[in-house]
Design a protein around this motif. Structure first.
Motif, short mmCIF file in Angstrom:
data_model
loop_
_atom_site.label_atom_id
_atom_site.label_comp_id
_atom_site.label_asym_id
_atom_site.label_seq_id
_atom_site.Cartn_x
_atom_site.Cartn_y
_atom_site.Cartn_z
N ILE A 236 0.83 -1.20 0.00
CA ILE A 236 0.00 0.00 0.00
C ILE A 236 0.87 1.25 0.00
N HIS B 27 -3.25 1.72 7.55
CA HIS B 27 -2.81 2.49 6.39
C HIS B 27 -1.52 3.26 6.67
N PRO C 48 -5.42 3.76 1.40
CA PRO C 48 -5.04 2.57 0.63
C PRO C 48 -6.25 1.94 -0.07
N HIS D 130 -9.19 -6.31 1.22
CA HIS D 130 -8.43 -5.78 0.08
C HIS D 130 -9.42 -5.51 -1.05
N THR E 162 -9.39 2.77 -4.25
CA THR E 162 -8.96 3.46 -3.02
C THR E 162 -10.15 3.69 -2.10
#
Length: 630
Positions: free
Chosen positions: A11, A57, A72, A108, A112
């Motif tokens: 990231i 993050h 991220p 995930h 963004t």
């Protein structure tokens, strides 16, 4: 490579945070630059005796603040009791059990993230409604949870970090609304009075006292937790609890009324599901329950950390006290200059460490002008010109007993991250505290002790001496003996008993080490330069190992006898003419006069002679400014 570093390497961001919380409650943020991610696993391993957390993050600067967050392609949630194994369509790609029966997860995604989507995910799953925000930390997978006695291990459930979830598909499983419609939190005094009147007889005396308190003293999260349960015990519903708590001095969600309702709802939900009072506070699932004791078997010993070995200790309060004009401030500033420059300050003891180098100083001072006084003094003392930004003077008046003032002060500390904080003098900031009353002093200084511990800095309180001569030097300071009791180290500054051109600083209380012997110093005048004629610096003249506390008492008595007799009215008159250029609070005038050895009696006489009036304003007594007669 741990799952933490695996995640971070994929990231964006220049800095990443591992946070630790010791069994004593001390919180530490540790920033790792991207180039140093290889060191993360070793740091985690070295801190397995603490609760370990990670921020999911990255950041653009080594500050765990939202304005520096780099978003991220991840979502995260503190799932609380929501078991990720039972989720359909919304299973995270990374899941772990953070403590027995409690979970956390990371998703995930292919885009963004944004705050609203992360919030919506937590609300849809029934996760912790406070565990979705930016800068949030979650327990490091697989580490020990010390909330439960000697600790219980967490465990990783699965890691499918190679998979990616489409946001468009995830949204199909999320509810449209992120939260129920709630009260805006704008409750009127009439609303509060009405609720209080209905339940007054059913609220316990302790809860009433907390609710009606006008001054913050203690941990606000803990007090809020007590208020929530106490008011619910009285039969109130959530909105009624919020109505009363919102108007109390303990309400730390004044600018976030919806968060206050969320915290109350969490308590209500837990009471309904468990049928008993919770043993946790509003700080969240991972907040430790304070049993009020700890056995030595569970204590992890750690060495004392010095800012200036033998003189200033990290995480604690230190007092430097002495009569006006003797050089206390000069000497403390010289210590600060040494710490900034990375130079050793004289000490005879062996403390096993060098002390802080390249230190940052927050000097709280109302009296000295930064432009005409402070900077020139520091330059004359030898402060490295390239490090002037590491010495900050806080010149805004404030009170340690005023909630809003203290919040602003704490925010500055958090932003500046000083190694040394100096109050010059502490009496100027005690606000509504009765400085001769031990309980008031203890309550006020305990707030500074928490700041020192939490931010791992040395806090130095400069204090004047009282007028009464005492046989014990520990009782010489102005105000209650509780000042000395709250400090871990106390240093006394006085004229040398046999050399009036020399001053000494001597440790009269030391909890961590053998006290240093008396250190001799004097203020050396320097030649005029660039139009400055009042140049000076501190010169150290070595130790006097033969000087005892009894010698200092005798010296003080001798000097006081010299000064006994009638006060000089001209001194008081000059003080008022110089100081009273604007209206000032009377108590502050008295305090400033005491610093100059002017009694309250003389002050009253001279204000009457000069025709100066006292007036009531905003609940305080003010002295009107001095206006010469035409």
């Amino acid at each position: 490579m741990s799952i933490v570093t695996q995640t971070w390497r994929k990231i964006p961001g220049d800095y990443f945070f591992i946070c630790t919380k010791s069994k004593s409650g001390k919180w530490t943020d540790k920033a790792f630059a991207r180039d140093d991610l290889a060191k993360v696993d070793a740091y985690i391993e070295a801190n397995t005796d603490k609760n370990l957390y990670w921020c999911i993050h990255g950041f653009s600067k080594p500050r765990r603040k939202e304005e520096y967050a780099v978003l991220p392609k991840l979502l995260w949630a503190d799932l609380d009791e929501v078991d990720p194994r039972k989720l359909n369509g919304t299973k995270p790609t990374l899941a772990w059990e953070s403590s027995p029966g409690r979970f956390a997860g990371v998703w995930h995604i292919d885009k963004t993230m944004d705050k609203e989507l992360n919030k919506r995910l937590s609300y849809s799953l029934g996760a912790d409604k406070g565990g979705w925000d930016i800068t949030q930390v979650l327990r490091v997978p697989g580490t020990m949870n010390y909330k439960y006695g000697k600790g219980k291990p967490g465990r990783l459930l699965w890691s499918k970090t190679g998979e990616t979830i489409r946001v468009s598909e995830l949204k199909q499983h999320l509810t449209a609304e992120t939260e129920k419609k709630e009260s805006s939190g704008e409750y009127s005094k009439e609303d509060r009075a009405a609720v209080y009147g209905r339940y007054q007889k059913r609220i316990s005396q302790n809860i009433r006292q907390l609710l009606l308190s006008q001054r913050v003293s203690g941990d606000r999260s803990e007090i809020l937790w007590k208020l929530y349960h106490g008011l619910l015990d009285a039969g109130m519903d959530g909105d009624e609890v919020a109505t009363l708590v919102s108007g109390s001095v303990w309400n730390k969600f004044a600018d976030r009324p919806k968060q206050l309702r969320r915290e109350i709802e969490k308590v209500i939900t837990e009471r309904l599901t468990t049928g008993r009072l919770s043993d946790k506070n509003p700080a969240g699932d991972d907040a430790e329950t304070d049993k009020g004791y700890i056995t030595m078997n569970d204590v992890v010993m750690r060495p004392v950390k010095w800012v200036t070995p033998g003189w200033l200790v990290k995480g604690k309060l230190t007092i430097v006290e002495g009569d006006p004009g003797i050089g206390k401030s000069f000497l403390v500033q010289q210590m600060c200059v040494h710490a900034i420059n990375g130079e050793r300050f004289p000490a005879m003891g062996q403390y096993g460490q060098r002390g802080v180098r390249n230190a940052k100083v927050m000097y709280i001072d109302l009296e000295n002008d930064p432009e005409t006084d402070t900077k020139s003094r520091l330059v004359d003392m030898g402060l490295n010109p390239d490090r002037l930004n590491q010495y900050m003077q806080y010149y805004r008046p404030f009170s340690l007993t005023d909630f809003e003032d203290f919040e602003k002060f704490e925010k500055v500390v958090e932003e500046y991250e000083p190694d040394i904080i100096v109050f010059d003098t502490i009496m100027s900031y005690m606000g509504g505290s009765d400085t001769h009353k031990a309980s008031d002093v203890q309550q006020t200084l305990s707030r500074l002790s928490i700041i020192a511990q939490h931010h791992d800095c040395a806090i130095v309180l400069i204090r004047h001496l009282g007028k009464t001569s005492r046989d014990n030097v520990k009782h010489a300071g102005l105000g209650s003996i509780a000042f000395t009791g709250m400090a871990r180290m106390v240093h006394l500054v006085r004229l040398h008993p046999s050399d009036e051109d020399m001053a000494i600083i001597k440790t009269i209380k030391a909890n961590f080490c053998k006290p240093e012997p008396a250190l001799k110093f004097y203020i050396e005048s320097l030649p005029a330069k660039a139009g400055r004629f009042n140049r000076a610096k501190v010169t150290i003249d070595g130790f006097d190992t033969d000087l005892r506390d009894s010698d200092l008492t005798a010296s003080a008595d001798k000097n006081r006898r010299k000064d006994d007799g009638k006060e000089d009215p001209d001194k008081c008159r000059s003080f008022l003419k110089d100081y009273m250029t604007v209206d000032r609070i009377w108590d502050q005038v008295v305090l400033e006069a005491e610093k100059r050895s002017i009694s309250r009696q003389m002050l009253n006489q001279m204000t009457a002679q000069l025709g100066m009036k006292k007036v009531k304003r905003d609940g305080d007594e003010w002295l009107r400014s001095f206006k010469p007669k035409a």
